[in-house]
Design a protein around this motif. Structure first.
Motif, PDB file in Angstrom:
ATOM      1  N   GLU A 100     -17.687  29.313 -24.891  1.00 25.97           N
ATOM      2  CA  GLU A 100     -18.074  29.927 -23.695  1.00 25.97           C
ATOM      3  C   GLU A 100     -17.189  30.766 -23.145  1.00 25.97           C
ATOM      4  O   GLU A 100     -17.450  32.034 -22.574  1.00 25.97           O
ATOM      5  CB  GLU A 100     -18.398  28.720 -22.655  1.00 25.97           C
ATOM      6  N   SER A 101     -15.938  30.697 -23.420  1.00 20.39           N
ATOM      7  CA  SER A 101     -14.702  31.569 -22.997  1.00 20.39           C
ATOM      8  C   SER A 101     -14.829  32.911 -23.565  1.00 20.39           C
ATOM      9  O   SER A 101     -14.817  34.001 -22.968  1.00 20.39           O
ATOM     10  CB  SER A 101     -13.347  30.788 -23.142  1.00 20.39           C
ATOM     11  N   GLN A 102     -15.108  32.913 -24.735  1.00 18.64           N
ATOM     12  CA  GLN A 102     -15.320  34.154 -25.790  1.00 18.64           C
ATOM     13  C   GLN A 102     -16.390  34.829 -25.084  1.00 18.64           C
ATOM     14  O   GLN A 102     -16.366  36.029 -24.993  1.00 18.64           O
ATOM     15  CB  GLN A 102     -15.370  33.703 -27.113  1.00 18.64           C
ATOM     16  N   GLU A 103     -17.365  34.242 -25.098  1.00 19.21           N
ATOM     17  CA  GLU A 103     -18.634  34.943 -24.616  1.00 19.21           C
ATOM     18  C   GLU A 103     -18.581  35.543 -23.328  1.00 19.21           C
ATOM     19  O   GLU A 103     -19.118  36.673 -23.050  1.00 19.21           O
ATOM     20  CB  GLU A 103     -19.848  33.708 -24.436  1.00 19.21           C
ATOM     21  N   LEU A 104     -17.978  34.835 -22.222  1.00 22.77           N
ATOM     22  CA  LEU A 104     -17.543  35.590 -21.011  1.00 22.77           C
ATOM     23  C   LEU A 104     -16.686  36.773 -21.126  1.00 22.77           C
ATOM     24  O   LEU A 104     -16.736  37.726 -20.496  1.00 22.77           O
ATOM     25  CB  LEU A 104     -17.052  34.348 -19.961  1.00 22.77           C
ATOM     26  N   ALA A 105     -15.717  36.487 -22.222  1.00 26.37           N
ATOM     27  CA  ALA A 105     -14.613  37.581 -22.156  1.00 26.37           C
ATOM     28  C   ALA A 105     -15.245  38.875 -22.840  1.00 26.37           C
ATOM     29  O   ALA A 105     -15.254  40.045 -22.351  1.00 26.37           O
ATOM     30  CB  ALA A 105     -13.645  37.163 -23.205  1.00 26.37           C
TER      31      ALA A 105
END
Ligand code: SI3
Length: 350
Positions: free
Chosen positions: A122-127
């Motif tokens: 999820e963090s990567q998606e948001l980044a």
């Protein structure tokens, strides 16, 4: 709410102009708990018949103008602590980020999006999303449920997030009291650019000035940004070499804080200390009453007139007693006059 940024950049080797400003941790503006169904066409009552509060995106443009014009704040930290970023769904976080970037275009200097999450994916998606919408940087906290116990493990996690937005400046958001991850920032910074080439700086929300000072001292050659996040101690951090600040109170004390930053820049330490003590008097007062994200929203509504709404569960709305006392204190410190109060301010104390 968002966190405001009091940002200072020192002149670079090219003689670039030094600048200051206050970055707030943006307030995520929200409507009242029971938003009218006709507001955005979505009823607040969820599947389980419980209210969870919805985001009022429609006031973000007004919020941008307020910060720029009334508080002199032109750098915003979105979806962090004050903005209850970790209480939002991924889809909400994307929408909030987009709205700030869109409404801040040509008005704000920097919009940094906090993209930390428990799930690396999820963090990567948001980044990646932050890069796509044209944000100026991303920040990440340490994952706080299944925790990294060593510096190397934490760096590996951060590195994977940073790699999802390889063109965006990356900030580590150090807030050990909330994450429970006590790895010292000084240790983390040691050699960090070898692992994370986009590493730009540190958002340091902790009172350990030894750790903060050593982060600055050991990285003097690096041109990192050292953004301090304990508003009541900002002056001490400036002395240690903070290059800016991110905090909840800059939403409504941005102007005062900018005056302190200017006094510090002019080397008028006695005046800067006066401003810091004045700010401390207010923070000390509200801390004794119980101060956190909910109370920030209430104060921000009171001062700006923009309805910030209640926080989302598990946080509880600030009490009317709190808001009344905070208002009286703001007035007694000359932070607020009767004429400053806007129409919407009643919402804070209802
Ligand atoms: C724990 C916490 O909320 N800290 C605040 C401070 O601004 C804090 O409210 C202030 O120093 C008063 O204690 C910021 O560091 C949070 C922040 O920058 C953010 O919203 O991301």
């Amino acid at each position: 709410s968002a966190a405001a940024f009091a940002a200072r950049r020192s002149g670079g080797a090219d003689g670039a102009e030094a600048w200051w400003g206050a970055w707030p941790a943006t307030a995520r503006a929200r409507t009242d708990e029971r938003r009218r169904p006709d507001d955005l066409g979505v009823p607040v009552e969820g599947r389980w018949g419980l209210t969870c509060g919805e985001i009022n995106f429609s006031v973000i443009g007004q919020y941008v103008d307020y910060l720029v014009k009334e508080q002199g704040v032109k750098n915003i930290f979105v979806n962090g602590t004050t903005g209850e970023g970790l209480s939002l769904s991924i889809s909400e976080r994307r929408q909030v980020a987009e709205e700030w970037v869109t409404k801040g275009k040509d008005k704000l200097d920097q919009v940094v999006i906090h993209v930390g999450a428990l799930s690396l994916k999820e963090s990567q998606e948001l980044a990646q999303h932050a890069a796509e919408i044209g944000a100026d940087g991303i920040a990440v906290i340490a994952p706080f449920f299944l925790k990294p116990w060593t510096k190397d493990i934490l760096i590996n996690f951060l590195k994977e997030v940073a790699a999802a937005a390889p063109a965006l400046p990356f900030y580590y958001y150090h807030i050990p009291a909330l994450t429970g991850v006590k790895i010292r920032a000084e240790e983390l910074l040691d050699g960090i650019q070898d692992k994370i080439p986009t590493f730009q700086g540190l958002k340091f929300s902790d009172t350990d000035l030894l750790d903060f000072g050593q982060c600055v001292d050991q990285n003097r050659q690096q041109q990192f940004a050292f953004l301090f996040g304990v508003d009541e101690q900002l002056l001490s951090a400036l002395v240690m070499g903070a290059t800016g600040a991110v905090g909840s109170t800059y939403n409504y004390l941005g102007k005062k804080t900018n005056q302190m930053l200017e006094a510090f820049e002019r080397k008028d330490l006695s005046l800067a200390l006066n401003y810091q003590f004045c700010i401390q008097r207010f923070i000390n007062f509200v801390v004794k009453l119980g101060f956190g994200v909910s109370q920030t929203k209430a104060i921000m509504t009171l001062v700006s007139g923009i309805p910030m709404g209640p926080p989302r569960l598990p946080l509880q709305k600030a009490s009317r007693e709190f808001t009344d006392s905070a208002e009286a204190k703001l007035k007694s410190l000359d932070f607020l006059s009767f004429t400053d109060l806007k129409d919407g301010s009643l919402e804070a104390s209802s």
